[in-house]
Design a protein around this motif. Structure first.
Motif, mmCIF file in Angstrom:
data_model
loop_
_atom_site.group_PDB
_atom_site.id
_atom_site.type_symbol
_atom_site.label_atom_id
_atom_site.label_comp_id
_atom_site.label_asym_id
_atom_site.label_seq_id
_atom_site.Cartn_x
_atom_site.Cartn_y
_atom_site.Cartn_z
ATOM 1 N N GLU A 65 9.185 39.514 -32.689
ATOM 2 C CA GLU A 65 10.148 38.304 -32.256
ATOM 3 C C GLU A 65 10.554 37.398 -33.507
ATOM 4 N N TYR B 42 12.393 37.994 -36.195
ATOM 5 C CA TYR B 42 13.763 38.144 -36.716
ATOM 6 C C TYR B 42 14.728 36.881 -36.205
ATOM 7 N N LYS B 43 14.309 36.597 -35.002
ATOM 8 C CA LYS B 43 15.160 35.459 -34.347
ATOM 9 C C LYS B 43 15.239 34.215 -35.284
ATOM 10 N N ARG C 72 15.278 43.148 -37.119
ATOM 11 C CA ARG C 72 14.088 43.162 -36.177
ATOM 12 C C ARG C 72 12.852 44.191 -36.737
#
Length: 382
Positions: A195, A197-198, A215
């Motif tokens: 998660e 990468y967001k 990601r």
């Protein structure tokens, strides 16, 4: 009291078990590690306050007993990082909890009021700031440092009693149940590297396929940083990850074209990054991730958001809470787009205060008008 051995800690725990309240704060450092390094734990009941030195009291299991005792309310101010640290260090989640920063937002204070400002408002005491940037890992601690650390907890029981009484008087105490339950939700403290990468800087510059690569690469970086217990940026920076994924490299030469990567990564790590990037690029299109887009201006959304904004402003003023406590512009835009599960304004006390009305306004069941120069809400179903 400055606790430096296990016997002292157990004696305090035995006394604290008879208290209905336990104020908690921590001091930690994180500049050179992935996980925060616990340096002090401050605790206070209504009768006494202590500082526990985890460098000398290495077995904190007795303290964990207090954190999971549901007969004792654990008091925090801005609980998030303290809770995360306790979960990581002791493997337990304090419950039940009361966060004075969250509670203050329902009593007319700003959304993220600082502890010093709250103590001044509630207790009339101006806290000293001399040790606010202390290196808490250095020993021995001075009397001034211990006093400063204790100040972070000794006022919390008094503030809690005052806040609780006022919230009960307003009929709002139960509004906070969901917020405090979320603080004790185990899922809140689980780290999912896939998660991460967001939250990369400039990640919105990537195409969906490149985002798939990001990601994988960001997950690799997080896993390595956790294992080595070093900051993420010491492995690779956000900017480097984004630039790597933009280039879509298939060889080490292409990977090393990104500035600083050849110096940051040893050959083995570089091959792992390349493999992660390729793995992400080769994911089937239907599995490519998407980011929640931020729309700055949408002709079909903005007028509705402006209308909802007006209603929220009315209810915030009536309730004596800051507008930002109830909703942001982004929350209202999500509401207009029908993303009901993503907005806090349709959950807990916020739904009770204005969320249901916002839905009614969107359905045309109520309307806003001006009467005697003031905004007025009118029920259209009568």
């Amino acid at each position: 009291m400055y606790i430096t051995d296990h016997k002292q800690l157990k004696e305090f725990v035995a006394r604290a078990k008879n208290s209905p309240l336990l104020a908690v704060d921590t001091e930690f450092l994180r500049e050179k590690t992935y996980w925060p390094r616990l340096c002090l734990i401050q605790l206070a009941t209504e009768e006494e306050s202590v500082v526990v030195d985890p460098f000398r009291v290495t077995d904190l299991s007795a303290l964990a007993e207090l954190f999971v005792d549901e007969k004792i309310v654990k008091l925090f101010h801005a609980a998030g990082q303290d809770m995360e640290l306790i979960v990581h260090e002791m493997g337990v989640i304090p419950k039940p909890v009361f966060d004075t920063q969250i509670a203050a937002s329902l009593l007319g204070d700003t959304l993220q009021i600082g502890y010093g400002a709250l103590v001044l408002n509630e207790c009339g005491v101006k806290l000293k700031k001399a040790d606010s940037f202390t290196d808490w890992s250095r020993r021995p601690l001075t009397d001034s440092q211990v006093e400063y650390a204790l100040d972070d907890v000794i006022y919390l029981p008094r503030i809690y009693r005052s806040m609780k009484a006022r919230l009960e008087g307003l009929g709002r105490l139960s509004w906070l149940d969901r917020d405090f339950e979320e603080l004790s939700d185990p899922d809140r403290y689980r780290v999912d590297p896939f998660e991460r990468y967001k939250r990369l800087k400039r990640v919105n510059q990537l195409t969906p396929q490149q985002l798939s690569a990001a990601r994988e690469v960001a997950a690799w970086r997080d896993t390595v940083a956790m294992k080595r217990n070093i900051p993420r940026k010491w492995v690779m920076t956000d900017e480097q990850i984004v630039e790597i994924c933009k280039r879509e490299p298939r060889s080490l030469d292409e990977l090393f074209m990104v500035r600083g990567v050849s110096n940051a990564l040893k050959t083995g790590d570089a091959r792992s990054v390349l493999a992660a990037c390729s793995r992400g690029l080769d994911v089937p299109e239907e599995q490519w991730p998407e980011l929640n887009k931020s729309y700055k201006s949408e002709p079909n959304v903005d007028p509705q958001v402006d209308l909802l904004y007006s209603l929220v402003k009315i209810r915030a003023k009536e309730a004596g809470v800051a507008f930002g406590v109830l909703a942001s512009h982004a929350d209202l835009a999500k509401l207009v787009r029908g993303h009901y599960d993503e907005v806090d304004i349709l959950k807990g006390w916020r739904r009770h205060l204005v969320g249901e009305e916002l839905l009614s306004l969107m359905r045309g069941e109520i309307m806003l008008g001006i009467e005697d120069g003031l905004l007025k809400v009118t029920d259209c179903t009568r």
